[in-house]
Scaffold this active site. Structure first.
Site, PDB file in Angstrom:
ATOM      1  N   PRO A  35      37.349   4.072  -8.246  1.00  0.00           N
ATOM      2  CG  PRO A  35      37.677   2.073  -7.082  1.00  0.00           C
ATOM      3  CD  PRO A  35      37.264   3.494  -6.898  1.00  0.00           C
ATOM      4  CE1 TYR A  73      40.217  -5.998  -1.709  1.00  0.00           C
ATOM      5  CE2 TYR A  73      40.864  -4.754   0.239  1.00  0.00           C
ATOM      6  CZ  TYR A  73      39.905  -5.109  -0.689  1.00  0.00           C
ATOM      7  OH  TYR A  73      38.653  -4.575  -0.587  1.00  0.00           O
ATOM      8  CB  CYS A 106      34.150  -2.587  -1.668  1.00  0.00           C
ATOM      9  SG  CYS A 106      32.946  -3.732  -1.020  1.00  0.00           S
ATOM     10  CG  HIS A 107      37.469  -1.518  -3.725  1.00  0.00           C
ATOM     11  ND1 HIS A 107      36.486  -2.440  -3.961  1.00  0.00           N
ATOM     12  CD2 HIS A 107      38.498  -2.202  -3.199  1.00  0.00           C
ATOM     13  CE1 HIS A 107      36.923  -3.640  -3.620  1.00  0.00           C
ATOM     14  NE2 HIS A 107      38.136  -3.524  -3.155  1.00  0.00           N
ATOM     15  N   GLY A 108      35.502   2.693  -2.376  1.00  0.00           N
ATOM     16  CA  GLY A 108      35.322   4.136  -2.414  1.00  0.00           C
ATOM     17  C   GLY A 108      34.943   4.737  -3.755  1.00  0.00           C
TER      18      GLY A 108
END
Lengths: 439, 137
Positions: free
Chosen positions: B116, A295, B101-103
Site C-alpha cells: 500500500p 482498521y 504493519c501493512h505489507g
C-alpha cells in the site's frame, strides 16, 4: 415529551431554592416523573450503562493522573510505578484500561439498538448525530489514552494513526507535524496527547448533556417505533426505568469485574509492556479491538488516500444515516427484509473486526491457495475484508435508501398499549397498500 | 502547536561510515525517526540497477538515489511511506525491506515494489564531508 412539571416542593428550603434555581425540579422532571414508554426492553438500558462507564473512566482517570508522569523518559516507568507501588494502583489502572473496552462494548450495543429500532428517524436526527459526535470523541480519547503508557504498541499505534492524516492532500503534512509537535512522534506528541486525553472526556460529558436534553425533548423511541399517545403508553422513570437500569448495570458490572480481576490483559497486547522504541516496529501491529473494523476497511483499499477516506467515510455514513434510510416504518420489528439485512450487517462488522486482527495475506480457510485476484490470493483476509467493507457501505448507501421505498412492511400497532393484531390493516396485503403513517 | 525551537534544533547529524561493514546496515535516530545507513554489496547494487526499468509506483533510477560514485552507500529514512512503521531488511519479495504493519515490499534501492505504500523510502538531504563521513540534514 417535556410537558408541564408536576414537581411540588415539599419543604420551605425546597420552595426557596425552586424560586431561585429550579435544579431539584429539573432532576425530578428528568429522572423521577419523566414518562418512559412502557414497552422498553433491556436494549434500552445501555444509555444508563454508558453514563456509568463515563463516570468510572473520569474517576479512575483523575486518580491515575495523580501518579502518572507525561514525559517520554518517565511515562512507561510511571505506569509500572502505578501498577506496583501505588495503593490499589493495579486496580485503578485495570479498571481504566478495561473500562475503555467496556465503554465501547456498551456503545456498540447502544448504536446497534438505535439502528435496529430506527431511533435515528425524525424527530430524533439531532439526538442521533449528537450520539455520533460522542462516539467520535470517544474514539479520539481512547486512541490518545492508549498512547500514554508509551509502550511499543502505544508508540507505533500513534505513528500509524497520525500518519493517516498525512494522506490528505495539501493540508495532510501540516496536520501531521501539528499533531507531532516535531519531526516524528516524540515527547511533544506525548504531552499534547496527555493534555487532550484529559480534556476530551469533559467534552464528552458536555455532549452527553446535550444528548440527554435532546432525548428529553423528543422522548424515547421504543421497540414498536410508535410514539406514545396516551398515559396508558408510558410509565414514570422512577421506579420503573431506574430499577431496570440498575439491574442491567449490575449485570454489566459482573462482566466488567470479570475482566478487571480475572482477564485484565486479555484485551491488550503483550508488546505494550515493552517500552517504546522508535527504531523497531513490533512484527504484528494491531489497534485495540474496538477499532479493528475500521482498521480492516483501511487495509482493504490498496491506495493510501482512498483507504483513509474509506475509513473516515465509514463513520460519515453514521452521521448521514437519518437521511439515508427512506423507510417510513421506524422499527425493524415490522420490517422483515430490513431485519435480514441488519443481521448480515452485524455479521459483516464482526468479520471486519476479525480481518483487522489478522495479517492481510493470511489464508481464511485452511492453508491452500485458490487463485490470485488483483494483488492477493482470493483465500486471504484482505479479500474477505474487501467483501465485508463493500457490504458495510452498501448497507448504508444502497440497501437502506432503496429498501425503504420497495419493502413490504408488517402492520404497525396503533399505539404501544394496543396489540398489533387489533390494527384494521392486519392482513399483510392491505398493510403494504396503506403503510403505517401513524408512527 | 507547531514544533518548538529546541525540537527544530535537532535537525542535522554527522555519521562515521567506517562503523558500517560491507553488506551491513546501521540504524540511527534522526529527527525522532530511524535512519538506515546501508553499505550495499555489489550484488544488491546490481539487482537495483537491473530493475531500473521495471514497472514501479514511484519510478526512480538507482543512480538517482545515491551520491555519484558512492553507489554502495544507501542512506534512507527508515519510515514506511504508508503509515510510518519501520521496515525490516531482508524480508519481502524484492530482497530489500518489508514493512510488518501493512505489507509494503521495498527493493534493494528502497523503492516501493508491492503493497500500500505510495512512495519510495525517502532519501534525506545529506552530503559527504569526507570519504568516511556524512552529514545528514
Amino acid at each position: 415529551m417535556s410537558g408541564h412539571s408536576t414537581y411540588q416542593p415539599k419543604t420551605g428550603i425546597e420552595r426557596w431554592l425552586d424560586a431561585r434555581l429550579p435544579i431539584v425540579r429539573l432532576g425530578y422532571d428528568s429522572f423521577v416523573d419523566y414518562p418512559t414508554p412502557r414497552n422498553l426492553n433491556y436494549w434500552w438500558t445501555f444509555g444508563g450503562i454508558l453514563s456509568l462507564c463515563l463516570a468510572s473512566q473520569l474517576i479512575t482517570g483523575i486518580i491515575l493522573v495523580m501518579h502518572y508522569t507525561p514525559s517520554a523518559d518517565h511515562a512507561f516507568a510511571s505506569v509500572e510505578h502505578i501498577m506496583r507501588d501505588v495503593n490499589y494502583g493495579w486496580l485503578i489502572r485495570y479498571m481504566h484500561a478495561n473500562g475503555a473496552s467496556m465503554f465501547f462494548i456498551a456503545v456498540y450495543v447502544h448504536m446497534l439498538r438505535g439502528l435496529y429500532y430506527g431511533s435515528y428517524k425524525a424527530p430524533r436526527e439531532v439526538l442521533w448525530i449528537l450520539g455520533c459526535v460522542i462516539y467520535l470523541l470517544m474514539m479520539a480519547t481512547a486512541f490518545m489514552g492508549y498512547v500514554l503508557p508509551w509502550g511499543q504498541m502505544s508508540f507505533h499505534g500513534a505513528v500509524v494513526i497520525t500518519n493517516l492524516f498525512g494522506a490528505l492532500p495539501i493540508v495532510g503534512p501540516s496536520i501531521t507535524t501539528w499533531l507531532w509537535g516535531g519531526f516524528a512522534v516524540d515527547n511533544a506528541t506525548l504531552n499534547r496527547f496527555f493534555s487532550l486525553h484529559y480534556l476530551l472526556p469533559f467534552m464528552i460529558a458536555g455532549v452527553v448533556i446535550l444528548h440527554i436534553w435532546a432525548l428529553h425533548v423528543v422522548g424515547q423511541n421504543n421497540p414498536t417505533g410508535v410514539e406514545p399517545k396516551s398515559k396508558a403508553d408510558t410509565l414514570p422513570f422512577t421506579p420503573y426505568a431506574t430499577v431496570k437500569d440498575g439491574f442491567a448495570m449490575s449485570v454489566f458490572l459482573i462482566l466488567f469485574a470479570t475482566f478487571v480481576f480475572y482477564l485484565p490483559n486479555a484485551l491488550g497486547h503483550a508488546d505494550n509492556y515493552v517500552e517504546a522504541n522508535p527504531l523497531v516496529t513490533p512484527a504484528h501491529i494491531v489497534p485495540e479491538w474496538y477499532f479493528l473494523p475500521f482498521y480492516a476497511i483501511l487495509r482493504a483499499v490498496p491506495d493510501k488516500l482512498m483507504g483513509v477516506l474509506a475509513m473516515f467515510g465509514a463513520i460519515a455514513c453514521l452521521f448521514a444515516l437519518p437521511w439515508l434510510d427512506t423507510s417510513k416504518v421506524r422499527s425493524m420489528r415490522y420490517r422483515p427484509t430490513a431485519k435480514l439485512y441488519f443481521i448480515i450487517f452485524v455479521v459483516a462488522c464482526c468479520i471486519l473486526g476479525l480481518c483487522g486482527a489478522k495479517l492481510p495475506d493470511d489464508p481464511v480457510l485452511g492453508h491452500f491457495k485458490t487463485f490470485t485476484l488483483g494483488d492477493a490470493d482470493l483465500n486471504s483476509f484482505v479479500w474477505l475484508s474487501r467483501f465485508a467493507s463493500l457490504y458495510y457501505f452498501a448497507f448504508f448507501l444502497v440497501i437502506l435508501p432503496v429498501l425503504g421505498l420497495v419493502e413490504k412492511t408488517l402492520p404497525v400497532p396503533d399505539s404501544i398499549a394496543s396489540p398489533a393484531l387489533s390494527h384494521p390493516a392486519a392482513a399483510p396485503e392491505q398493510a403494504t397498500a396503506a403503510p403505517e403513517m401513524k408512527g | 502547536m507547531n514544533p518548538s525551537a529546541d525540537t527544530l534544533a535537532l535537525a542535522s547529524t554527522e555519521f562515521d561510515l567506517t562503523k558500517v561493514a560491507d553488506g551491513q546496515q546501521v540504524t540511527l535516530k534522526w529527527r525522532g525517526k530511524p535512519l538506515f545507513v546501508r553499505n550495499r554489496t555489489p550484488a544488491e547494487i546490481q539487482k537495483a540497477v537491473a530493475d531500473d526499468g521495471a514497472a514501479m509506483k514511484d519510478p526512480q533510477k538507482d543512480a538517482d538515489r545515491v551520491k555519484p560514485g558512492k553507489a554502495q552507500w544507501l542512506v534512507l529514512i527508515g519510515s514506511c511511506t504508508h503509515l510510518g512503521c519501520v521496515p525490516t531488511f531482508g524480508g519481502g519479495d524484492y530482497g530489500g525491506w518489508f514493512c510488518p504493519c501493512h505489507g509494503s515490499h521495498y527493493d534493494t534501492s528502497g523503492r516501493i515494489r508491492k503493497g500500500p505504500a505510495p512512495l519510495n523510502l525517502a532519501v534525506p538531504e545529506y552530503e559527504f564531508l569526507s570519504d568516511t563521513k556524512v552529514k545528514i540534514g
